[in-house]
Design a protein around this motif. Structure first.
Motif, PDB file in Angstrom:
ATOM      1  N   TYR A  92       0.845  -1.202   0.000  1.00  0.00           N
ATOM      2  CA  TYR A  92       0.000   0.000   0.000  1.00  0.00           C
ATOM      3  C   TYR A  92       0.880   1.253   0.000  1.00  0.00           C
ATOM      4  CZ  TYR A  92      -3.924  -3.082   0.892  1.00  0.00           C
ATOM      5  OH  TYR A  92      -4.872  -4.071   0.778  1.00  0.00           O
ATOM      6  N   ARG A  93       1.949   1.209   0.752  1.00  0.00           N
ATOM      7  CA  ARG A  93       2.876   2.344   0.755  1.00  0.00           C
ATOM      8  C   ARG A  93       3.482   2.526  -0.631  1.00  0.00           C
ATOM      9  NH1 ARG A  93       7.548   3.662   5.241  1.00  0.00           N
ATOM     10  NH2 ARG A  93       8.177   5.649   4.340  1.00  0.00           N
ATOM     11  N   ARG A  94       3.860   1.424  -1.254  1.00  0.00           N
ATOM     12  CA  ARG A  94       4.426   1.498  -2.600  1.00  0.00           C
ATOM     13  C   ARG A  94       3.441   2.142  -3.568  1.00  0.00           C
ATOM     14  NH1 ARG A  94       6.131  -3.856  -6.160  1.00  0.00           N
ATOM     15  NH2 ARG A  94       6.607  -2.758  -8.107  1.00  0.00           N
ATOM     16  N   SER A  95       2.176   1.775  -3.453  1.00  0.00           N
ATOM     17  CA  SER A  95       1.153   2.335  -4.337  1.00  0.00           C
ATOM     18  C   SER A  95       0.946   3.822  -4.086  1.00  0.00           C
ATOM     19  CB  SER A  95      -0.169   1.585  -4.151  1.00  0.00           C
ATOM     20  OG  SER A  95      -1.201   2.168  -4.913  1.00  0.00           O
ATOM     21  N   VAL A  96       0.842   4.203  -2.814  1.00  0.00           N
ATOM     22  CA  VAL A  96       0.548   5.596  -2.452  1.00  0.00           C
ATOM     23  C   VAL A  96       1.726   6.515  -2.767  1.00  0.00           C
ATOM     24  CG1 VAL A  96       0.130   7.146  -0.506  1.00  0.00           C
ATOM     25  CG2 VAL A  96      -1.163   5.007  -0.698  1.00  0.00           C
ATOM     26  N   GLU A  97       2.925   6.088  -2.397  1.00  0.00           N
ATOM     27  CA  GLU A  97       4.086   6.975  -2.516  1.00  0.00           C
ATOM     28  C   GLU A  97       4.818   6.838  -3.842  1.00  0.00           C
ATOM     29  OE1 GLU A  97       6.554   6.288   0.893  1.00  0.00           O
ATOM     30  OE2 GLU A  97       5.088   7.126   2.291  1.00  0.00           O
ATOM     31  N   GLY A  98       4.485   5.823  -4.616  1.00  0.00           N
ATOM     32  CA  GLY A  98       5.169   5.592  -5.894  1.00  0.00           C
ATOM     33  C   GLY A  98       4.510   6.309  -7.052  1.00  0.00           C
ATOM     34  N   ARG A  99       4.801   5.828  -8.245  1.00  0.00           N
ATOM     35  CA  ARG A  99       4.264   6.451  -9.458  1.00  0.00           C
ATOM     36  C   ARG A  99       3.533   5.455 -10.350  1.00  0.00           C
ATOM     37  NH1 ARG A  99       4.787   9.993  -6.721  1.00  0.00           N
ATOM     38  NH2 ARG A  99       6.018  11.912  -6.915  1.00  0.00           N
ATOM     39  N   ASP A 100       3.439   4.207  -9.911  1.00  0.00           N
ATOM     40  CA  ASP A 100       2.769   3.185 -10.713  1.00  0.00           C
ATOM     41  C   ASP A 100       1.288   3.475 -10.867  1.00  0.00           C
ATOM     42  OD1 ASP A 100       5.078   1.688 -10.999  1.00  0.00           O
ATOM     43  OD2 ASP A 100       4.622   0.338  -9.330  1.00  0.00           O
ATOM     44  N   THR A 101       0.723   2.965 -11.945  1.00  0.00           N
ATOM     45  CA  THR A 101      -0.729   2.966 -12.105  1.00  0.00           C
ATOM     46  C   THR A 101      -1.120   1.743 -12.914  1.00  0.00           C
ATOM     47  OG1 THR A 101      -2.677   4.311 -12.637  1.00  0.00           O
ATOM     48  CG2 THR A 101      -0.858   4.361 -14.226  1.00  0.00           C
ATOM     49  N   GLY A 102      -2.327   1.228 -12.620  1.00  0.00           N
ATOM     50  CA  GLY A 102      -2.794   0.037 -13.314  1.00  0.00           C
ATOM     51  C   GLY A 102      -2.086  -1.227 -12.898  1.00  0.00           C
ATOM     52  N   ARG A 103      -1.486  -1.229 -11.722  1.00  0.00           N
ATOM     53  CA  ARG A 103      -0.742  -2.388 -11.235  1.00  0.00           C
ATOM     54  C   ARG A 103      -1.551  -3.183 -10.212  1.00  0.00           C
ATOM     55  NH1 ARG A 103       4.803  -2.148 -11.277  1.00  0.00           N
ATOM     56  NH2 ARG A 103       4.627  -4.317 -10.551  1.00  0.00           N
ATOM     57  N   VAL A 104      -1.323  -4.483 -10.186  1.00  0.00           N
ATOM     58  CA  VAL A 104      -1.850  -5.353  -9.134  1.00  0.00           C
ATOM     59  C   VAL A 104      -0.651  -5.901  -8.384  1.00  0.00           C
ATOM     60  CG1 VAL A 104      -3.198  -7.408  -8.568  1.00  0.00           C
ATOM     61  CG2 VAL A 104      -3.904  -5.944 -10.491  1.00  0.00           C
ATOM     62  N   TYR A 105      -0.484  -5.489  -7.136  1.00  0.00           N
ATOM     63  CA  TYR A 105       0.631  -5.953  -6.320  1.00  0.00           C
ATOM     64  C   TYR A 105       0.188  -7.204  -5.556  1.00  0.00           C
ATOM     65  CZ  TYR A 105       2.250  -1.114  -6.963  1.00  0.00           C
ATOM     66  OH  TYR A 105       2.630   0.102  -7.485  1.00  0.00           O
ATOM     67  N   ARG A 106       0.759  -8.332  -5.912  1.00  0.00           N
ATOM     68  CA  ARG A 106       0.409  -9.585  -5.240  1.00  0.00           C
ATOM     69  C   ARG A 106       1.376  -9.818  -4.076  1.00  0.00           C
ATOM     70  NH1 ARG A 106      -0.652 -13.599 -10.440  1.00  0.00           N
ATOM     71  NH2 ARG A 106      -1.999 -12.156 -11.587  1.00  0.00           N
ATOM     72  N   VAL A 107       0.817  -9.947  -2.893  1.00  0.00           N
ATOM     73  CA  VAL A 107       1.626 -10.170  -1.686  1.00  0.00           C
ATOM     74  C   VAL A 107       1.253 -11.536  -1.129  1.00  0.00           C
ATOM     75  CG1 VAL A 107       2.393  -9.220   0.514  1.00  0.00           C
ATOM     76  CG2 VAL A 107       1.531  -7.684  -1.264  1.00  0.00           C
ATOM     77  N   TYR A 108       1.926 -12.589  -1.630  1.00  0.00           N
ATOM     78  CA  TYR A 108       1.588 -13.973  -1.234  1.00  0.00           C
ATOM     79  C   TYR A 108       2.811 -14.609  -0.579  1.00  0.00           C
ATOM     80  CZ  TYR A 108      -2.024 -13.283  -4.833  1.00  0.00           C
ATOM     81  OH  TYR A 108      -3.052 -12.794  -5.606  1.00  0.00           O
TER      82      TYR A 108
END
Length: 198
Positions: free
Chosen positions: A182-198
Motif C-alpha cells: 500500500y505504501r508502494r502504491s501511495v508513494e510511488g508512481r505506478d498505475t494500473g498495477r496489481v501488487y500480489r503479496v503472497y
C-alpha cells in the motif's frame, strides 16, 4: 500527503495506518474512524468525501463476501459479495475521481482468491478478479493524472484463526508485509498495477 484510509480499524487497515503514519491520515469505516461510510451506498460515499476535505490519496481496506458451497449459493448471496467487495470499491473511485487532488491515487484491495480459487470461495474469487480488472482498465481513463492500483494480499497471519480452515496449505502473510504494498502504491508512481503479496 493527506490520505483517506477506509477500513482503517480492520486487521489489514491497522497495519496500513501504521505504515503510512508519517502522512496526515483521515480514517473512515462503517462503525469506527474519523468518518462514517458504507461504501455500498453512493450517497454515503459522497457524504464521506464532502466531510473529508482535500485528499491526495485514498486507500480501501474494506469489503467482504460470502463463503458458501457452490451447490448452496443463491443469487442474492452472490449479489451481497458483489456489492460489498467490488461495487463498494468502484463507488469510492467513481466519486473520488471528481474530488481527489490532481495527481492523487486510489489503492484498492482484492485478494489471493482472484488467482487461487478455493472451495466455497467462488463469490470472493469473482469479486477479487473483477477488482483487479477494473483497476487495470480504469488506469487508462482516470483524469488529471490520477493513479489507481490494487493490492492483492494472501491470507494474513493475523486472520489464520478465522480463515485458516478455508485456505489450508497457503502460506500466511504478516499484515505488516502486506501494508508495504500500500505504501508502494501511495508513494510511488505506478498505475494500473496489481501488487500480489503472497
Amino acid at each position: 500527503m493527506r490520505i483517506l484510509i477506509i477500513g482503517a480499524h480492520g486487521t489489514l487497515g491497522q497495519a496500513i495506518t501504521r505504515e503510512l503514519a508519517a502522512h496526515e491520515l483521515v480514517t473512515a469505516g462503517r462503525s469506527s474512524g474519523d468518518l462514517r461510510v458504507d461504501i455500498k451506498h453512493e450517497g454515503s460515499v459522497a457524504s464521506m468525501y464532502r466531510e473529508a476535505g482535500p485528499l491526495d490519496a485514498v486507500v480501501v481496506a474494506a469489503g467482504g463476501g460470502v463463503m458458501v458451497p457452490l451447490t448452496e449459493f443463491t443469487v442474492e448471496q452472490y449479489r451481497t459479495s458483489f456489492n460489498d467487495k467490488l461495487l463498494g470499491q468502484v463507488n469510492v473511485v467513481l466519486a473520488g475521481q471528481q474530488v481527489l487532488n490532481e495527481g492523487g491515487s486510489f489503492t484498492l484491495t482484492s485478494g489471493i482468491l482472484s488467482h487461487e480459487p478455493i472451495p466455497y470461495g467462488s463469490a470472493m474469487t469473482m469479486s477479487s478478479a473483477a477488482i483487479d480488472a477494473f483497476a487495470v482498465a480504469a488506469a487508462i481513463e482516470l483524469p488529471r493524472g490520477l493513479r489507481i492500483n490494487v493490492v492483492s494480499p494472501g491470507m494474513l497471519v493475523e486472520s489464520v484463526p478465522v480463515y485458516g480452515d478455508y485456505l489450508r496449505g497457503f502460506e500466511p502473510v504478516p499484515a505488516a508485509r502486506a501494508a508495504l504494498a500500500y505504501r508502494r502504491s501511495v508513494e510511488g508512481r505506478d498505475t494500473g498495477r496489481v501488487y500480489r503479496v503472497y
